[in-house]
Every structure is written in structure tokens, then in C-alpha cells.
Write a protein that holds these residues in place. Structure first.
Motif: not given
Ligand code: AMP
Ligand code: FES
Ligand code: ZN
Ligand code: ZN
Length: 313
Positions: A287-291
């Protein structure tokens, strides 16, 4: 040239199917073929809400029209990318708006890259690509936004207007370089990943219902059906490698009708037999840490890295 079904004057001859059709029967044939592809590749069903990505071009507007005629719950998404100082994107949007206005109940939404995220595609490319063509970056942006809207809106699938010419050209590019990973992932439908829990990677299902139709057929459908579309392609696409491969394939096609179709369909058959299976490491997604969107990178996805670099100048 006469229609095979009724003997009236034919408006189109499709050499690869040895089939000529009149206006009326051609307007029936396109939805029939689309429905067959949707069923054959198990894209979606009548109970599913579909997000149609519409660019204002012939393929995606024809697709939306066909899906509505077939009774699917199809809603539009237009992504304003700010191409050509915004002028090209504004006129493309105009075609989508007029299409929608003419169809009662047709709903669509617009995501404006500059207004919502702060930069248009050419502005991003100027900084990130030092003035090189922005097409790859633009593709990344479009995929990210389509996926976000589909996920947040709870749509079952995203439908795009890719036709057989598009797919065959990409296939040729990938084959010439034997790009195993890309070949493994090129398909009429890509399944969604992890839609159940927000902590899982989330990737919307993607479908290309026009995958067996030639570009000249989708164009003919738009014209015969009276759908107005943006005729000019994106200024950055002029002279692109994809267009060069499309021309090569059309030369091949005029020499042996059906070559484009069989090139693509034999590829799908070969895949069905297990050729080009996906290397295991590509399947590992984080999982992208931002989105939160899935990414093969350990921290931020490519889209978020783009804006992070932008923020830091
Ligand atoms: P392209 O990559 O321009 O060949 O477009 C392929 C497909 O992506 C189109 O048939 C549309 O379904 C979708 N698409 C392209 N541009 C946009 C856009 N600006 N907004 C929404 N969907 C788009
Ligand atoms: Fe994105 Fe042309 S549509 S660069
Ligand atoms: Zn007929
Ligand atoms: Zn991200």
C-alpha cells in the motif's frame, strides 16, 4: 455492396469478418459484439455500477453510448489534464458535456488535475521531464485518478474505450522487446485486488469492452449514430511510437485482412495456455503510504512520488 442481413445498401464492409452491413444492422451489430466480449471475458454484469472513462474521443463516447443502450449502469468520468494550455482539454470536455446533455439520466463527473491537485500534465512534465513528451506521466496520472474515483465511488469496474488497434499496437511494442511482465498483464479485463478492506491493496477492476473492434468500426459507429467527438488527437500523441505501430499493422491488414485481429486473438489464446505467466515478484504489492493505492515500491507509489518531488521543487 449490400447488407448481408437485409440486402439494403451497406455502409461498412468488414473484411476480417467477410461482412457488409447497412446502417441499421451495423448499429445493432456493434452492441451485439460488445455484449459478447463483456460476457466472454466476464467483465461485468447488469447489476454492476460501471465507471466509463471518457476522453471526448470516438472510442470512449461510443462505448458509453453502447453500454447505455445495452442497459448497463454506466456513469462517466472525465479527467481534465490541462493539455495545450487547457484548450484541448476544454474542447474535449465540451463533447462529453454535449453527449451527456443529449441523454436523459446519463451522469458524469469531472476531475480537474490543476484545480484539484495544483498542476496540469504539461506543467508537471516541464518540471519532471525537462520538456520531454508528457504521455507516460499522463498515463500514470490517468490510471491513478480512475482508480481512486472507482474505489471511492464503489464502482465495480472501470471501462475504457481501448479498441483492437490500440491493443495490437501495444502488443507489438511489447513483443518486439519481449517484455514478459507487460505481456503477462495485457488483457481484456484485469481483476480488482483487495476491495474488501482498506488495509489491503486496492485496485479497481478494468475492462475494455471494445477490445475486438477495429478503430474504423468505432469511428463508423460514432458517425452513423450521430455522436460528435473530438476529431484531433492529443497534440502530444502526434508522431508517437504507438501511432507508428498502428500504421505498420494497417499495412499488414491491407495486405492480409484479419491479420490485426488474429495477431491479438492468438496472443490471448497463447496466454490462455499459460504462456507469458506473471513473474512471482511482480505480484507482490504494497500500500502506498500516502494514498493507499497498490504499488510495487516499498514507500510511496509513482503518483505520490511525483507530487512529493513537485512539493520539494
Ligand atoms: P488513450 O490513452 O488516450 O488512447 O485513451 C484510452 C482510453 O482511456 C480512452 O478510450 C478512455 O476510455 C480513457 N481516457 C483517455 N483520456 C481520458 C480522460 N482525459 N479522461 C477520462 N478517460 C480518458
Ligand atoms: Fe495525455 Fe496526450 S492525453 S499526453
Ligand atoms: Zn441491413
Ligand atoms: Zn500514492
Amino acid at each position: 455492396m449490400k447488407c448481408r442481413k437485409c440486402g439494403a445498401v451497406a455502409v461498412i464492409k468488414m473484411q476480417q469478418h467477410k461482412l457488409a452491413l447497412c446502417e441499421e444492422h451495423f448499429l445493432e451489430w456493434i452492441p451485439e459484439q460488445t455484449e459478447r466480449a463483456i460476457e466472454k471475458y466476464k467483465m461485468f454484469g447488469p447489476e454492476d455500477r460501471i465507471l466509463v472513462a471518457v476522453s471526448g474521443g470516438k472510442d470512449s463516447l461510443s462505448l458509453w453510448d453502447v453500454l447505455l443502450r445495452l442497459g448497463y449502469q454506466a456513469e462517466g468520468l472525465y479527467i481534465h489534464l490541462g493539455i495545450n494550455g487547457g484548450g484541448y482539454s476544454d474542447s474535449s470536455l465540451g463533447y462529453v458535456e454535449r453527449f451527456t446533455a443529449a441523454r436523459e439520466g446519463a451522469k458524469f463527473q469531472v476531475v480537474d488535475l490543476k484545480a484539484d491537485y495544483g498542476q496540469s500534465v504539461p506543467e508537471l512534465a516541464r518540471v519532471k521531464h525537462r520538456g520531454r513528451k508528457p504521455c507516460a506521466l499522463c498515463g500514470l496520472v490517468k490510471r491513478h485518478i480512475m482508480n481512486r474515483v472507482a474505489y471511492e465511488g464503489g464502482y465495480h469496474a472501470i471501462a475504457t474505450g481501448h479498441n483492437l488497434d490500440d491493443e495490437a499496437a501495444v502488443l507489438m511494442q511489447n513483443t518486439l522487446r519481449w517484455q514478459a511482465g507487460y505481456l503477462a498483464r495485457q488483457a481484456p479485463v484485469l481483476p480488482s485486488v483487495g476491495r474488501r478492506s482498506p488495509t489491503e491493496p486496492r485496485l479497481a477492476r478494468k475492462a475494455k469492452p471494445f477490445v475486438r473492434l477495429y478503430e474504423r468500426e468505432t469511428a463508423a459507429y460514432a458517425i452513423v449514430r450521430g455522436i460528435e467527438y473530438i476529431y484531433d488527437e492529443c497534440p502530444y500523441a502526434v508522431g508517437s511510437t504507438t501511432n507508428f505501430y498502428k500504421e505498420l499493422l494497417n499495412q499488414l491488414e491491407s495486405h492480409s485482412p484479419g491479420a490485426k485481429l488474429s495477431f491479438y486473438l492468438s496472443f490471448l489464446q497463447a496466454k490462455g495456455k499459460g504462456l507469458f505467466s506473471e513473474p512471482a515478484e511482480i505480484l507482490k504489492l504494497n500500500d502506498c503510504q500516502r494514498c493507499g493505492q497498490p504499488t510495487t515500491a516499498p514507500g510511496l507509489c509513482a503518483f505520490c512520488r511525483l507530487w512529493q518531488r513537485m512539493d520539494s521543487g
